[in-house]
Scaffold this motif. Structure first.
Motif, short mmCIF file in Angstrom:
data_model
loop_
_atom_site.label_atom_id
_atom_site.label_comp_id
_atom_site.label_asym_id
_atom_site.label_seq_id
_atom_site.Cartn_x
_atom_site.Cartn_y
_atom_site.Cartn_z
N LYS A 172 0.73 -1.32 -0.28
CA LYS A 172 0.13 0.10 -0.12
C LYS A 172 0.88 0.97 0.18
N ARG A 173 1.83 1.56 0.76
CA ARG A 173 3.21 2.40 0.68
C ARG A 173 3.19 2.90 -0.27
N VAL A 174 3.65 1.32 -1.11
CA VAL A 174 4.95 1.20 -2.49
C VAL A 174 3.85 1.62 -3.62
N GLY A 175 2.71 1.25 -3.64
CA GLY A 175 1.51 2.21 -4.61
C GLY A 175 1.34 3.27 -4.08
N SER A 176 0.57 3.75 -3.08
CA SER A 176 0.62 5.17 -2.72
C SER A 176 1.84 6.34 -3.28
N LYS A 177 2.30 5.64 -3.41
CA LYS A 177 3.98 6.74 -4.12
C LYS A 177 4.03 6.71 -5.68
N LEU A 178 4.12 5.11 -5.86
CA LEU A 178 3.92 5.58 -7.27
C LEU A 178 2.47 6.08 -7.72
N GLU A 179 1.47 6.12 -7.68
CA GLU A 179 0.50 5.94 -8.17
C GLU A 179 0.63 7.77 -8.61
N PRO A 180 0.72 8.84 -7.61
CA PRO A 180 0.59 10.03 -7.98
C PRO A 180 2.29 10.12 -9.12
N HIS A 181 2.84 9.42 -8.76
CA HIS A 181 3.89 10.25 -9.36
C HIS A 181 4.35 9.32 -11.17
N TYR A 182 3.03 8.72 -11.04
CA TYR A 182 3.50 7.94 -12.67
C TYR A 182 1.69 8.36 -13.22
N ASN A 183 0.64 9.47 -12.70
CA ASN A 183 0.06 10.47 -12.43
C ASN A 183 -1.27 8.34 -12.89
N ALA A 184 -1.40 7.17 -12.23
CA ALA A 184 -2.10 6.49 -12.52
C ALA A 184 -3.66 6.92 -12.12
N THR A 185 -4.31 6.21 -12.72
CA THR A 185 -6.04 5.90 -11.40
C THR A 185 -5.89 5.01 -11.09
N SER A 186 -4.86 3.74 -11.46
CA SER A 186 -5.50 2.74 -10.87
C SER A 186 -4.46 1.48 -10.02
N LEU A 187 -4.05 0.90 -9.62
CA LEU A 187 -2.79 -0.11 -9.11
C LEU A 187 -3.84 -1.45 -9.49
N THR A 188 -2.49 -2.64 -9.63
CA THR A 188 -3.22 -4.07 -9.70
C THR A 188 -2.18 -4.88 -8.93
N PHE A 189 -2.73 -5.27 -8.36
CA PHE A 189 -1.86 -6.03 -7.64
C PHE A 189 -2.15 -7.86 -7.24
#
Length: 64
Positions: free
Chosen positions: A40-57
Motif C-alpha cells: 500500500k505504501r509503495v502504491g501510494s507513491k507510484l500512483e501520483p508519480h506516474y499519474n495513474a488512476t489505478s493499481l493492480t496487485f
C-alpha cells in the motif's frame, strides 16, 4: 484478435517478505500484514508519480 503482448504495463514492482517461505499462506499474520501495508505504501507513491488512476496487485501461483 491480436497477440497478447507482455508486460501489459511498463512498470512492475516486486515486493516480497523478508523471510523466505514456500507459500504466501505460510507467512505469519504479522508478516502478511507487513507485506500488504508495504504494498500500500509503495502504491501510494507510484500512483501520483506516474499519474495513474489505478493499481493492480497479484499473487503469482506456480505448480511444482
Amino acid at each position: 484478435m491480436g497477440s497478447v503482448v507482455y508486460p501489459y504495463h511498463n512498470i512492475h514492482v516486486i515486493i516480497t517478505s523478508k523471510r523466505v517461505v514456500p507459500r504466501f499462506l505460510d507467512l505469519t499474520e504479522e508478516e502478511a500484514s507487513d507485506l500488504v501495508l508495504t504494498t500500500k505504501r509503495v502504491g501510494s507513491k507510484l500512483e501520483p508519480h506516474y499519474n495513474a488512476t489505478s493499481l493492480t496487485f497479484a499473487i503469482q501461483v506456480h505448480s511444482m
